[in-house]
Enzyme design. Sequence first.
Site, PDB file in Angstrom:
ATOM      1  N   TYR A  67     -10.541   3.412   4.533  1.00 47.65           N
ATOM      2  CA  TYR A  67      -9.904   2.926   5.767  1.00 47.65           C
ATOM      3  C   TYR A  67      -9.958   3.938   6.909  1.00 47.65           C
ATOM      4  O   TYR A  67      -9.371   3.705   7.962  1.00 47.65           O
ATOM      5  CB  TYR A  67      -8.417   2.613   5.527  1.00 47.65           C
ATOM      6  CG  TYR A  67      -8.097   1.870   4.260  1.00 47.65           C
ATOM      7  CD1 TYR A  67      -8.486   0.539   4.093  1.00 47.65           C
ATOM      8  CD2 TYR A  67      -7.399   2.496   3.239  1.00 47.65           C
ATOM      9  CE1 TYR A  67      -8.177  -0.130   2.924  1.00 47.65           C
ATOM     10  CE2 TYR A  67      -7.088   1.820   2.067  1.00 47.65           C
ATOM     11  CZ  TYR A  67      -7.488   0.502   1.918  1.00 47.65           C
ATOM     12  OH  TYR A  67      -7.186  -0.145   0.759  1.00 47.65           O
TER      13      TYR A  67
ATOM     14  N   CYS B 286     -21.023  12.517  -4.695  1.00 47.96           N
ATOM     15  CA  CYS B 286     -22.308  12.409  -4.000  1.00 47.96           C
ATOM     16  C   CYS B 286     -22.331  11.210  -3.063  1.00 47.96           C
ATOM     17  O   CYS B 286     -23.030  10.225  -3.315  1.00 47.96           O
ATOM     18  CB  CYS B 286     -23.427  12.341  -5.024  1.00 47.96           C
ATOM     19  SG  CYS B 286     -23.391  13.781  -6.071  1.00 47.96           S
TER      20      CYS B 286
ATOM     21  N   GLY C  92       5.219  -4.489   3.474  1.00 50.04           N
ATOM     22  CA  GLY C  92       4.492  -4.224   4.705  1.00 50.04           C
ATOM     23  C   GLY C  92       5.068  -3.210   5.662  1.00 50.04           C
ATOM     24  O   GLY C  92       4.372  -2.780   6.591  1.00 50.04           O
TER      25      GLY C  92
ATOM     26  N   ARG D 203      -8.341   6.397   0.143  1.00 44.39           N
ATOM     27  CA  ARG D 203      -7.924   5.839   1.435  1.00 44.39           C
ATOM     28  C   ARG D 203      -8.721   6.365   2.639  1.00 44.39           C
ATOM     29  O   ARG D 203      -9.118   5.567   3.496  1.00 44.39           O
ATOM     30  CB  ARG D 203      -6.421   6.043   1.659  1.00 44.39           C
ATOM     31  CG  ARG D 203      -5.552   5.419   0.550  1.00 44.39           C
ATOM     32  CD  ARG D 203      -4.072   5.386   0.903  1.00 44.39           C
ATOM     33  NE  ARG D 203      -3.809   4.432   1.953  1.00 44.39           N
ATOM     34  CZ  ARG D 203      -3.573   4.736   3.202  1.00 44.39           C
ATOM     35  NH1 ARG D 203      -3.534   5.998   3.584  1.00 44.39           N
ATOM     36  NH2 ARG D 203      -3.374   3.803   4.096  1.00 44.39           N
TER      37      ARG D 203
ATOM     38  N   PRO E 225       8.519  -4.256  -0.951  1.00 46.76           N
ATOM     39  CA  PRO E 225       7.995  -3.033  -0.345  1.00 46.76           C
ATOM     40  C   PRO E 225       7.218  -2.200  -1.351  1.00 46.76           C
ATOM     41  O   PRO E 225       7.607  -2.110  -2.520  1.00 46.76           O
ATOM     42  CB  PRO E 225       9.263  -2.290   0.095  1.00 46.76           C
ATOM     43  CG  PRO E 225      10.309  -2.738  -0.870  1.00 46.76           C
ATOM     44  CD  PRO E 225       9.972  -4.179  -1.190  1.00 46.76           C
TER      45      PRO E 225
HETATM   46  N1  LLP Z   1       3.318  -7.963  -1.381  1.00 44.95           N
HETATM   47  C1  LLP Z   1       2.051  -8.394  -1.391  1.00 44.95           C
HETATM   48  C2  LLP Z   1       1.773  -9.805  -1.704  1.00 44.95           C
HETATM   49  C3  LLP Z   1       1.006  -7.521  -1.068  1.00 44.95           C
HETATM   50  O1  LLP Z   1      -0.243  -7.950  -1.063  1.00 44.95           O
HETATM   51  C4  LLP Z   1       1.300  -6.164  -0.775  1.00 44.95           C
HETATM   52  C5  LLP Z   1       0.230  -5.217  -0.459  1.00 44.95           C
HETATM   53  C6  LLP Z   1       2.640  -5.740  -0.809  1.00 44.95           C
HETATM   54  C7  LLP Z   1       3.627  -6.668  -1.109  1.00 44.95           C
HETATM   55  C8  LLP Z   1       3.062  -4.340  -0.524  1.00 44.95           C
HETATM   56  O2  LLP Z   1       2.734  -3.965   0.773  1.00 44.95           O
HETATM   57  P1  LLP Z   1       3.268  -2.572   1.352  1.00 44.95           P
HETATM   58  O3  LLP Z   1       4.779  -2.646   1.405  1.00 44.95           O
HETATM   59  O4  LLP Z   1       2.808  -1.487   0.449  1.00 44.95           O
HETATM   60  O5  LLP Z   1       2.661  -2.490   2.683  1.00 44.95           O
HETATM   61  N2  LLP Z   1      -4.662  -0.171  -0.251  1.00 44.95           N
HETATM   62  C9  LLP Z   1      -4.130  -0.329   1.078  1.00 44.95           C
HETATM   63  C10 LLP Z   1      -2.933  -1.229   1.124  1.00 44.95           C
HETATM   64  C11 LLP Z   1      -3.157  -2.586   0.496  1.00 44.95           C
HETATM   65  C12 LLP Z   1      -1.943  -3.475   0.542  1.00 44.95           C
HETATM   66  C13 LLP Z   1      -2.140  -4.656  -0.334  1.00 44.95           C
HETATM   67  N3  LLP Z   1      -1.015  -5.510  -0.432  1.00 44.95           N
HETATM   68  C14 LLP Z   1      -3.837   1.045   1.642  1.00 44.95           C
HETATM   69  O6  LLP Z   1      -4.077   2.039   0.948  1.00 44.95           O
HETATM   70  O7  LLP Z   1      -3.409   1.178   2.785  1.00 44.95           O
END
Ligand code: LLP
Length: 417
Positions: free
Chosen positions: A316, A342, A239, A312, A274
């Site tokens: 978003y 399209c 996150g 993205r 991460p």
């Molecule tokens: N752990 C779990 C259980 C998760 O669901 C996720 C992301 C992560 C770790 C990794 O999160 P990060 O460190 O990348 O923030 N497609 C979206 C992001 C979706 C995130 C889904 N879960 C985007 O392009 O912003």
Amino acid sequence: MHHFQYKGDELFAEEVAIKDIVAEVGSPVYIYSRATLERHFKAMDDAFAGAPHTICYSVKANSNLAVLKTFVNLGGGVDIVSGGELYRALAVGVDPKKVVYSGVGKRDDEIAYALKTGILMFNVESEQELDRINEVAGRLNKKAGIAIRVNPDVDPETHPYITTGLKKAKFGINIERALGQYQRAESMNNLEILGIDCHIGSQLTKVSPFVDAIKKLKRLLEGVRDMGIDVKYLDLGGGLGIQYNDEAPPLPADYGSSIIEETKDLGLHLLFEPGRNLVGNAGILVGRCLYTKQGEEKNFVIVDAGMNDLARPALYGSFHGVRPVVRNQSGVIEGDIVGPICESGDFLVKDREIPNFQPGDLIAFMSAGAYGFTMSSNYNSRPRVAEVMVDGKRFEVVRERETLADLVKGESVPTFL
Ligand code: LLP
């Protein structure tokens, strides 16, 4: 910090001119920098040097084997959400004891695959899943390591589509019900309770929601320990955000020190998942301007990359920086950079000031290493693009561009037609 910088008027990936990569591989193309990947992994790993920990890279952000191998070489484990991600991680020799398996919809065959592989633990997201894992493990005569993914009801203050730790989200088990589920798990024969897990959202730009979540988990931990359950791992998910535009997310070192401070007396091994933070700014998507067009009300730059290649912005409304691969444009315009798909939602840039690109110009879409290629599709029957990894002066194709034949692979016309 990343290794996509100008030398004179030419954009380089480490020591390779991007135009040289495109001359050989074509466009569009995703380009990853090994040095940047390694730098980001080490920054995260070093941030937790003061505590027992494992970095379990979240495969969904970028699952190319070259990326996975880069992190595995540095001692990384993985966070997976499917049998497919497990298959990829095993293909590059990940240590199964560094694999955690999250996700709300694990199938029996996927659970069995993970059990046979001997992964560290399942992050269990529902009451029924707990029973299911116990049952599949029993059938295979195995013990399944588990953590309960707790939904701590903390607002990560990020985009609603990537907020996961609020009560209304489909993820995890509500923290108030979690203790009861630990009790149930304790009574099941084929489970070994190993940890507590949470993941509250993605692209967080503050440390405070992480700390708030830990405070809540600590209260739960006390209750779990009071029941005589010996938990070893605290999985704090992923996150941590990155800079796409003008965000100022905390540095991994600051994130690390706050978390260590909050967890130092717990006697737990920390796990982190991460994704974006490791790969987001280590990758770019390069496309070529095909046409420019002056609409009734605004200017369009039409490129050969679309929402199927980088979803993205469409999904978003997210921001990706734009840089000319060769800086030879004169002036700027205001407008959109759009793809060939399209759909009106097919834009990579909307209503921004951009260089006055002309047909033939190559354009780098920055910060595309996370959730770029992995979310790409064949929509409009467009072959998925090539991926390249750069290492100093050299580069290699790490995924070939799909061919037209690939598009129909596995399809057939039925005999009755
Ligand atoms: N752990 C779990 C259980 C998760 O669901 C996720 C992301 C992560 C770790 C990794 O999160 P990060 O460190 O990348 O923030 N497609 C979206 C992001 C979706 C995130 C889904 N879960 C985007 O392009 O912003």
